[in-house]
Design an enzyme around this catalytic site. Structure first.
Site, PDB file in Angstrom:
ATOM      1  CE  LYS A 157      -1.960   9.707   1.494  1.00  0.00           C
ATOM      2  NZ  LYS A 157      -2.257   9.225   2.855  1.00  0.00           N
ATOM      3  CG  ASP A 192      -1.664   1.287   1.433  1.00  0.00           C
ATOM      4  OD1 ASP A 192      -1.407   2.258   0.695  1.00  0.00           O
ATOM      5  OD2 ASP A 192      -2.505   1.332   2.348  1.00  0.00           O
ATOM      6  CD  GLN A 247       1.327   9.683   4.173  1.00  0.00           C
ATOM      7  OE1 GLN A 247       0.130   9.807   3.957  1.00  0.00           O
ATOM      8  NE2 GLN A 247       2.124  10.729   4.283  1.00  0.00           N
TER       9      GLN A 247
HETATM   10  N1  PMP Z   1      -3.662   3.576   2.559  1.00  0.00           N
HETATM   11  C1  PMP Z   1      -3.058   4.615   3.125  1.00  0.00           C
HETATM   12  C2  PMP Z   1      -1.769   4.425   3.845  1.00  0.00           C
HETATM   13  C3  PMP Z   1      -3.625   5.885   3.022  1.00  0.00           C
HETATM   14  O1  PMP Z   1      -3.009   6.935   3.590  1.00  0.00           O
HETATM   15  C4  PMP Z   1      -4.829   6.053   2.307  1.00  0.00           C
HETATM   16  C5  PMP Z   1      -5.469   7.395   2.149  1.00  0.00           C
HETATM   17  N2  PMP Z   1      -5.446   8.203   3.279  1.00  0.00           N
HETATM   18  C6  PMP Z   1      -5.416   4.927   1.741  1.00  0.00           C
HETATM   19  C7  PMP Z   1      -4.802   3.710   1.875  1.00  0.00           C
HETATM   20  C8  PMP Z   1      -6.692   5.012   0.965  1.00  0.00           C
HETATM   21  O2  PMP Z   1      -6.507   5.778  -0.161  1.00  0.00           O
HETATM   22  P1  PMP Z   1      -7.723   6.382  -0.985  1.00  0.00           P
HETATM   23  O3  PMP Z   1      -8.698   6.928   0.011  1.00  0.00           O
HETATM   24  O4  PMP Z   1      -7.101   7.448  -1.809  1.00  0.00           O
HETATM   25  O5  PMP Z   1      -8.291   5.293  -1.793  1.00  0.00           O
END
Ligand code: PMP
Length: 407
Positions: free
Chosen positions: A227, A201, A204
């Site tokens: 992000k 994942d 970040q």
């Molecule tokens: N994993 C992490 C570490 C995140 O920081 C985020 C978003 N804050 C997500 C997954 C989910 O991403 P998204 O909401 O853009 O799909």
């Protein structure tokens, strides 16, 4: 800070020029979403003003121009994460969508009862819930690598939890709640030793860490455009060709097919097999500008600058009476999570907002991690390339004022 022209960078972001509650905006909620530079905003406008058309099937000039721009983002992103082939880059709505794609298209086909899926205790809900749903459907088991007091996970724990039943390991590269950077390459090596696939994942991590999917040797890598200075609703899933090819499609519809009859449908090649329907063309086109923006600043410069201001934040915030930090790993990105004795995070957030400072309070979509620390949530200040030490000093002074009011 000679390697970074912070004044120039700040002028690239129109939103930063405004006042909030009569005060200059101090935007410290970058782990929720980053602001967008003019280049990205312009790219969206240019698309809609000049060449809005549906992609891939059209023969006319606008359709060709839109298709080229869309596919250029794929090539730019391929280089950005050093994927071996552009077909290994699939466009999605973001990290959540990418993880659900893998849980559905890989998981439904390859996970059986008594198989195990391994995640960590600091996962975002989007790297927990899709696996839980899959486990429920298949009678498989979800196992969790524990998090220690510093907010780190250990390879020894991974070794003791992984076994021949482990089929998927999915771990966050950098934690959005703590900032911890995890040893995902080494975890991937352990996963492969037992025949499991490794998913990272990278939500970040993409704009804060060096990412080289071939060096990491991960099987899947997910991230979100919003992000990393790009538009919301845009993201990617990287997957190794041979794995993507043996997966089922994610969704059925236009674009993902080769031939359709009522008797039988054959599927398109990767990446299109996983891109059913009209995608978010404008935002994916503009995502290229976000990658170029990062490339222009230079990833190494970004890492150095953000490490520098994050260290400054730890030092200055430590002066705040009654502060407790969560996530004190040696290797971390620009996220500082904390609580303050006798002041609820929500009140801190409200009082900072009155001063124009935007922070996030709460569980940050990591409720199990908050449970681990026995708290409801933290106050999180997360920094980006346009943040300054002066802004951080203002945060520290403001927090001292708030504590003084409450005592
Ligand atoms: N994993 C992490 C570490 C995140 O920081 C985020 C978003 N804050 C997500 C997954 C989910 O991403 P998204 O909401 O853009 O799909």
């Amino acid at each position: 800070d000679t390697y970074f022209d912070i004044k120039k960078i700040r002028t690239d972001f129109p939103i930063l020029q405004q006042k909030v509650n009569g005060k200059p905006l101090v935007y410290f909620d970058n782990a929720a979403t980053t602001q967008k530079p003019q280049q990205v905003i312009d790219a969206i406008n240019k698309y809609y003003e000049g060449y809005n058309a549906n992609i891939h099937r059209g023969l006319h000039s606008l359709a060709e121009k839109a298709t080229t721009a869309f596919e250029e983002t794929r090539l730019t992103f391929q280089k950005f994460i050093n994927a071996a082939e552009s077909e290994e880059v699939i466009f999605t709505k973001g990290t959540t969508d990418s993880i659900n794609l893998v849980a559905t298209a890989y998981g439904r086909k390859f996970i059986k009862a008594s198989d195990e899926i391994l995640i960590s205790g600091m996962e975002h809900h989007s790297n927990i819930v899709p696996w839980q749903m899959l486990c429920e459907e298949k009678g498989a088991k979800l196992k969790v690598i524990p998090v220690d007091e510093k907010g780190e996970i250990s390879l020894d724990d991974v070794k003791s939890l992984i076994n021949k039943n482990t089929k998927i390991v999915s771990v966050v590269f950098a934690s959005n709640s703590l900032g911890t950077v995890n040893p995902v390459k080494e975890i991937g090596q352990l996963a492969h030793k037992f025949g499991a696939v490794m998913m990272i994942d990278g939500a970040q991590a993409a704009s804060h860490c060096k990412v080289d999917v071939q060096d990491l040797d991960c099987d899947f890598f997910a991230t979100s455009g919003h992000k990393m200075y790009g538009p919301t609703g845009s993201g990617i899933l990287y997957g190794k060709r041979e794995i993507l090819e043996k997966m089922n499609p994610y969704q059925g519809g236009g674009e993902m097919i080769k031939d359709v009859s009522f008797e039988k449908t054959t599927y398109n090649d990767i990446p299109y097999k996983f891109e059913a329907g009209t995608p978010n063309i404008a935002d994916i086109v503009a995502l290229k500008s976000a990658v170029e923006y990062i490339n222009q600043l230079g990833k190494e410069n970004i890492v150095q600058y953000e490490n520098d201001i994050t260290a400054h934040a730890h030092k200055r915030l430590a002066e705040v009476p009654g502060i407790h930090f969560y996530g004190t790993a040696t290797n971390k990105v620009s996220v500082v999570s904390f609580t303050i004795d006798n002041v609820h995070p929500y009140d801190v957030g409200m009082m900072l907002d009155a001063k124009g400072i935007a922070v996030r309070t709460g569980h940050h979509c990591t409720q199990p991690l908050m449970d681990h620390y026995g708290i409801d949530g933290t106050i999180r200040a997360s920094f980006s390339v346009y943040n300054t030490k002066e802004e951080i000093d203002f945060l520290a002074d403001s927090l001292k004022d708030i504590v003084a009011k409450f005592s």
